[in-house]
Design a protein around this motif. Structure first.
Motif, PDB file in Angstrom:
ATOM      1  N   LEU B  88      38.042  39.077 -27.550  1.00  0.00           N
ATOM      2  CA  LEU B  88      37.188  38.950 -26.372  1.00  0.00           C
ATOM      3  C   LEU B  88      36.311  40.194 -26.203  1.00  0.00           C
ATOM      4  CD1 LEU B  88      36.444  37.110 -24.019  1.00  0.00           C
ATOM      5  CD2 LEU B  88      38.235  38.193 -22.670  1.00  0.00           C
ATOM      6  N   LEU B  89      36.893  41.342 -26.458  1.00  0.00           N
ATOM      7  CA  LEU B  89      36.129  42.582 -26.304  1.00  0.00           C
ATOM      8  C   LEU B  89      34.908  42.594 -27.224  1.00  0.00           C
ATOM      9  CD1 LEU B  89      38.200  43.681 -24.393  1.00  0.00           C
ATOM     10  CD2 LEU B  89      38.393  45.729 -25.800  1.00  0.00           C
ATOM     11  N   ASN B  90      35.042  41.940 -28.395  1.00  0.00           N
ATOM     12  CA  ASN B  90      33.903  41.871 -29.305  1.00  0.00           C
ATOM     13  C   ASN B  90      32.718  41.125 -28.711  1.00  0.00           C
ATOM     14  OD1 ASN B  90      35.167  43.319 -31.276  1.00  0.00           O
ATOM     15  ND2 ASN B  90      36.066  41.507 -32.256  1.00  0.00           N
ATOM     16  N   TRP B  91      32.998  40.304 -27.694  1.00  0.00           N
ATOM     17  CA  TRP B  91      31.919  39.558 -27.058  1.00  0.00           C
ATOM     18  C   TRP B  91      31.233  40.376 -25.963  1.00  0.00           C
ATOM     19  CZ3 TRP B  91      29.808  35.037 -28.507  1.00  0.00           C
ATOM     20  CH2 TRP B  91      30.521  34.247 -29.421  1.00  0.00           C
ATOM     21  N   SER B  92      31.723  41.547 -25.702  1.00  0.00           N
ATOM     22  CA  SER B  92      31.118  42.359 -24.654  1.00  0.00           C
ATOM     23  C   SER B  92      29.627  42.508 -24.925  1.00  0.00           C
ATOM     24  CB  SER B  92      31.795  43.736 -24.604  1.00  0.00           C
ATOM     25  OG  SER B  92      31.395  44.398 -23.432  1.00  0.00           O
ATOM     26  N   GLY B  93      28.803  42.311 -23.876  1.00  0.00           N
ATOM     27  CA  GLY B  93      27.359  42.377 -24.046  1.00  0.00           C
ATOM     28  C   GLY B  93      26.717  41.001 -24.116  1.00  0.00           C
ATOM     29  N   VAL B  94      27.550  39.939 -24.180  1.00  0.00           N
ATOM     30  CA  VAL B  94      26.991  38.590 -24.259  1.00  0.00           C
ATOM     31  C   VAL B  94      26.260  38.270 -22.955  1.00  0.00           C
ATOM     32  CG1 VAL B  94      29.061  37.449 -23.373  1.00  0.00           C
ATOM     33  CG2 VAL B  94      27.528  36.206 -24.908  1.00  0.00           C
ATOM     34  N   LYS B  95      25.130  37.537 -23.096  1.00  0.00           N
ATOM     35  CA  LYS B  95      24.303  37.232 -21.918  1.00  0.00           C
ATOM     36  C   LYS B  95      24.953  36.124 -21.098  1.00  0.00           C
ATOM     37  CE  LYS B  95      20.395  39.645 -22.539  1.00  0.00           C
ATOM     38  NZ  LYS B  95      20.412  40.922 -21.817  1.00  0.00           N
ATOM     39  N   PHE B  96      25.043  36.368 -19.809  1.00  0.00           N
ATOM     40  CA  PHE B  96      25.536  35.315 -18.914  1.00  0.00           C
ATOM     41  C   PHE B  96      24.761  35.385 -17.608  1.00  0.00           C
ATOM     42  CE2 PHE B  96      28.339  34.343 -15.261  1.00  0.00           C
ATOM     43  CZ  PHE B  96      28.455  32.978 -15.461  1.00  0.00           C
ATOM     44  N   ALA B  97      24.142  34.294 -17.252  1.00  0.00           N
ATOM     45  CA  ALA B  97      23.406  34.177 -15.993  1.00  0.00           C
ATOM     46  C   ALA B  97      22.470  35.366 -15.761  1.00  0.00           C
ATOM     47  CB  ALA B  97      24.373  34.028 -14.816  1.00  0.00           C
ATOM     48  N   GLY B  98      21.738  35.705 -16.806  1.00  0.00           N
ATOM     49  CA  GLY B  98      20.698  36.714 -16.656  1.00  0.00           C
ATOM     50  C   GLY B  98      21.183  38.148 -16.783  1.00  0.00           C
ATOM     51  N   LEU B 101      27.462  40.624 -19.920  1.00  0.00           N
ATOM     52  CA  LEU B 101      28.845  40.807 -19.491  1.00  0.00           C
ATOM     53  C   LEU B 101      29.427  42.042 -20.167  1.00  0.00           C
ATOM     54  CD1 LEU B 101      30.349  37.205 -19.640  1.00  0.00           C
ATOM     55  CD2 LEU B 101      29.430  38.441 -17.660  1.00  0.00           C
ATOM     56  N   LYS B 102      30.100  42.859 -19.374  1.00  0.00           N
ATOM     57  CA  LYS B 102      30.766  44.015 -19.960  1.00  0.00           C
ATOM     58  C   LYS B 102      32.265  43.728 -19.895  1.00  0.00           C
ATOM     59  CE  LYS B 102      30.848  49.056 -19.635  1.00  0.00           C
ATOM     60  NZ  LYS B 102      32.188  49.331 -19.108  1.00  0.00           N
ATOM     61  N   ILE B 103      32.873  43.580 -21.059  1.00  0.00           N
ATOM     62  CA  ILE B 103      34.286  43.200 -21.089  1.00  0.00           C
ATOM     63  C   ILE B 103      35.134  44.365 -21.604  1.00  0.00           C
ATOM     64  CG2 ILE B 103      35.950  41.497 -21.942  1.00  0.00           C
ATOM     65  CD1 ILE B 103      33.546  39.644 -22.470  1.00  0.00           C
ATOM     66  N   THR B 104      36.131  44.731 -20.828  1.00  0.00           N
ATOM     67  CA  THR B 104      37.006  45.826 -21.241  1.00  0.00           C
ATOM     68  C   THR B 104      38.455  45.421 -21.051  1.00  0.00           C
ATOM     69  OG1 THR B 104      36.813  46.680 -19.010  1.00  0.00           O
ATOM     70  CG2 THR B 104      35.423  47.709 -20.663  1.00  0.00           C
TER      71      THR B 104
END
Lengths: 124, 584
Positions: B88-98, B101-104
């Motif tokens: 999931l952390l690898n997806w950090s930075g994925v665009k969501f609703a403009g 997302l920063k996932i930690t």
């Protein structure tokens, strides 16, 4: 609307009863393996069982007379529901029996098959 | 997209208890052990938290469970393993609703994860408050709960408002079987924090909201028709009771169809209610694909016709923009009615009989589509009474799945009485002619599909109006009590009797039966035409031995696969439940 469901329903119904009255063994073409027939209190699935049931009905001569025919488009895929009431003349019996029947038709290529066929004599 | 293609809901709100699996208390520990790696998500505020979690589930194929919004505004949730967390952390930075997302990964300051403690604490709390033998969940005075307070639960308003939603979520995952809930003394001003109660506890029978701060009746509207098993409800100790008490009672009764007791007062006659909810048809005259279909369709028909006969416009909420309704009139007269003419005037203007009308414009005009057109047509039909319960033998029904739409096709046949002229009858259509109200027969085919909000939609509705059943006099108890009705008259055998045509005798009186000992020759021709000689002999034998009338005798034989021994057994088993009019 690309397909005129009214015409399809009318043509189908006439063809169905014509075939039924002439040689009901030929009705198999109109059903598929997933098709269901409810004939009074019997329930059957699949072309073979359905045709066997229809063929085994205990009369020789039969004639359908359509009284009402109504149809509605039933899904975005082109399904059509057909509702028919009519009279059934069996053998040399003078007094017709009244029935109601609902066909659920599903498009297949340029044609349709019967997915569900619910037949009921109108006792009440 | 059309709603027809969207039917992916379920029928939980159709008046049954839902499809919950049985509760399994062991799930509690498993549940705590899994879902244990906390993650934190920032930059999600462009949409709701649910949208964000759903987005992640679709996009990353990782389920984040027990998500909550932290005081710092981030979403905190849990994934199942370190590996999932890493993915999931690898997806950090994925665009969501403009936004991105920063996932930690999330850790609490003291080294244990704080969120895990939240779940664990609520789970422990649920365990201590749930009494399994009585299926009772005591959620009274939660803010005074020592354990919860120790965890600092109700320190801030935001935590308080999230406590119940979190509790519902966890209880729902645990699938605990709850019939009674005590939510007294919780300072509830409304139901906002417990809206999902009906979904979480679909089989709830008793509910107390005593000593809260509920002041407005409309707060209950969100539970309308959702607590279909609620039998007893307590709302005493709320300011709401300062309103007109009769209004309160009526509103509450409207919202909870099976409620019997409110604040200790009996509101409804329970035996009568149960009687009304009982399935109104002879099982012999029905065909259902399976039990679910049976329940849903019988519920639907019972409720639908109740409204159709009493408050038809109320049904319009079941019809949407693409719903269709059409009527056709079958005027063929099946039998001699002593010259009696049936008046179809009110139906003829709207009749859509494709075997009679050829103009395609007219065909389309008579297919009513959408609420407004359908409402208009409903108003032009006479008022009616369908005696589904009092005279259930006048009806029969079949229902089947319509898998492609996740819906059901229901066919109903029967007889109804016209009880009043239509709300809208246009004089220009009927002139000065006086239209008579009378008994009529009908066939009706519905397609019902689930609506996105968990209710239902009537997608298709086709009605045929026709002559009533021939032997209608047979339906009245008086006629049944008379000694003479003989085989040959029951509704199952509508063939006119053997008497010569043109004799104009009253239907039902003409069969000239050898009353007590029917033989094969006394069977009506249409019955004879449907069964072979062996079956005819069996039928006669069964009629003689059981004293059943032809209708029931025939059904008994058919359901026993035309086997004599099975007939005997089936008859013994059902003898006590057969109606009086089953006999000759």
């Amino acid at each position: 609307m690309s397909v005129d469901f009214n015409s399809v329903a009318t043509e189908f119904t006439h063809f169905y009863y014509q075939t039924f009255d002439n040689d009901r063994n030929q009705l198999g073409n109109l059903y598929r393996e997933q098709s269901m027939l409810t004939f009074e209190t019997s329930q059957l699935q699949g072309t073979k069982d359905i045709v066997e049931k229809l063929a085994s009905l205990p009369f020789q001569k039969v004639a359908h007379r359509i009284s009402t025919l109504d149809a509605q488009p039933a899904s975005p895929n082109g399904d059509i529901l057909v509702m028919v009431t009519g009279e059934l003349l069996i053998d040399d019996e003078k007094n017709p029996q009244r029935y109601s029947q609902v066909f659920h038709l599903i498009p297949e290529g340029s044609s349709y098959f019967v997915f569900n066929d619910i037949f009921r004599l109108n006792y009440s | 997209m059309s709603y027809r293609g969207r039917g992916r809901g379920n029928y939980n709100n159709y008046g049954r208890g839902g499809f919950q699996r049985p509760p399994n208390p062991q799930n509690i520990n498993q549940y705590v052990n899994s879902n244990s790696i906390p993650v934190e998500i920032a930059g999600w505020n462009g949409a709701s938290m649910e949208d964000c979690i759903n987005f992640i589930s679709r996009k990353c194929r990782i389920v984040v469970s027990n998500a909550n919004i932290e005081p710092n505004g981030n979403i905190k949730g849990y994934v199942k393993s370190e590996k999932e967390a890493g993915d999931l952390l690898n997806w950090s930075g994925v665009k969501f609703a403009g936004q991105s997302l920063k996932i930690t990964k999330s850790f609490s300051s003291n080294g244990t994860n704080k969120k895990g403690n939240t779940i664990e604490t609520i789970t422990e709390f649920l365990k201590t408050r749930y009494d399994e033998p009585s299926k009772m969940l005591n959620l009274s005075s939660v803010q005074n709960d020592a354990t919860l307070n120790q965890q600092g639960f109700f320190a801030s308003i935001s935590t308080t408002s999230k406590f119940f939603p979190a509790l519902m979520k966890i209880a729902s995952d645990l699938k605990i079987d709850v019939e009674s809930i005590d939510l007294s003394n919780n300072n509830l001003n409304d139901l906002n924090t417990i809206t999902t109660l009906p979904q979480t506890f679909p089989k709830l029978i008793n509910l107390s909201l005593m000593n809260n701060n509920l002041s407005k009746l409309k707060v209950f509207e969100i539970w309308k028709n959702k607590l279909n098993y609620l039998r007893e409800f307590i709302i005493s100790g709320n300011p709401i009771l300062n309103n007109d008490l009769n209004v309160v009672k009526l509103e509450i009764m409207r919202l909870f169809p099976r409620l019997i007791i409110l604040n200790g007062e009996v509101l409804r006659n329970e035996p009568k209610l149960l009687e009304n909810l009982k399935f109104p048809f002879n099982s012999q005259s029905m065909m259902f694909q399976d039990n679910d279909i049976h329940n849903i369709s019988t519920n639907f028909i019972t409720n639908f016709y109740n409204l159709w006969d009493t408050n038809r416009s109320n049904l319009l909420q079941l019809y949407q923009d693409q719903s269709q309704f059409s009527v056709s009139v079958d005027m063929s007269n099946p039998h001699d009615l002593n010259g009696q003419q049936i008046d179809f005037t009110y139906y003829l203007t709207n009749s859509r009989n494709l075997s009679r009308i050829s103009a395609s414009k007219l065909k389309m005009q008579k297919l009513f589509t959408g609420k407004d057109q359908i409402a208009n047509c409903f108003n032009q039909l006479p008022k009616s009474k369908h005696e589904l319960i009092e005279n259930s033998h006048l009806f029969s029904m079949e229902a089947f799945k319509y898998n492609q739409l996740n819906g059901i096709i229901i066919n109903l046949h029967g007889t109804f009485k016209e009880t009043g002229h239509p709300d809208v009858s246009e004089p220009k259509k009927y002139g000065r002619k006086k239209v008579s109200l009378m008994e009529k027969g009908f066939d009706r085919c519905f397609v019902i599909i689930p609506s996105p909000d968990g209710g239902m939609i009537v997608a298709s509705d086709m009605l045929v109006i026709r002559y009533p059943t021939i032997f209608k006099s047979d339906a009245s108890p008086v006629a049944n009590a008379s000694p003479s009705p003989a085989p040959g008259i029951p509704p199952v055998a509508p063939s006119p009797p053997v008497a010569a045509p043109g004799m104009n005798q009253t239907p039902g009186m003409t069969a000239a039966p050898p009353a007590n000992s029917p033989g094969i020759n006394d069977l009506p021709p249409d019955i004879k035409s449907m069964i072979n000689v062996t079956q005819q002999e069996l039928l006669v034998k069964v009629l003689l031995e059981t004293n059943l009338n032809l209708q029931y005798g025939y059904m008994l034989c058919e359901q026993s696969n035309w086997d004599y021994q099975t007939c005997t057994i089936n008859f013994k088993n059902s003898v006590n439940s057969l109606p009086l009019n089953a006999y000759r």
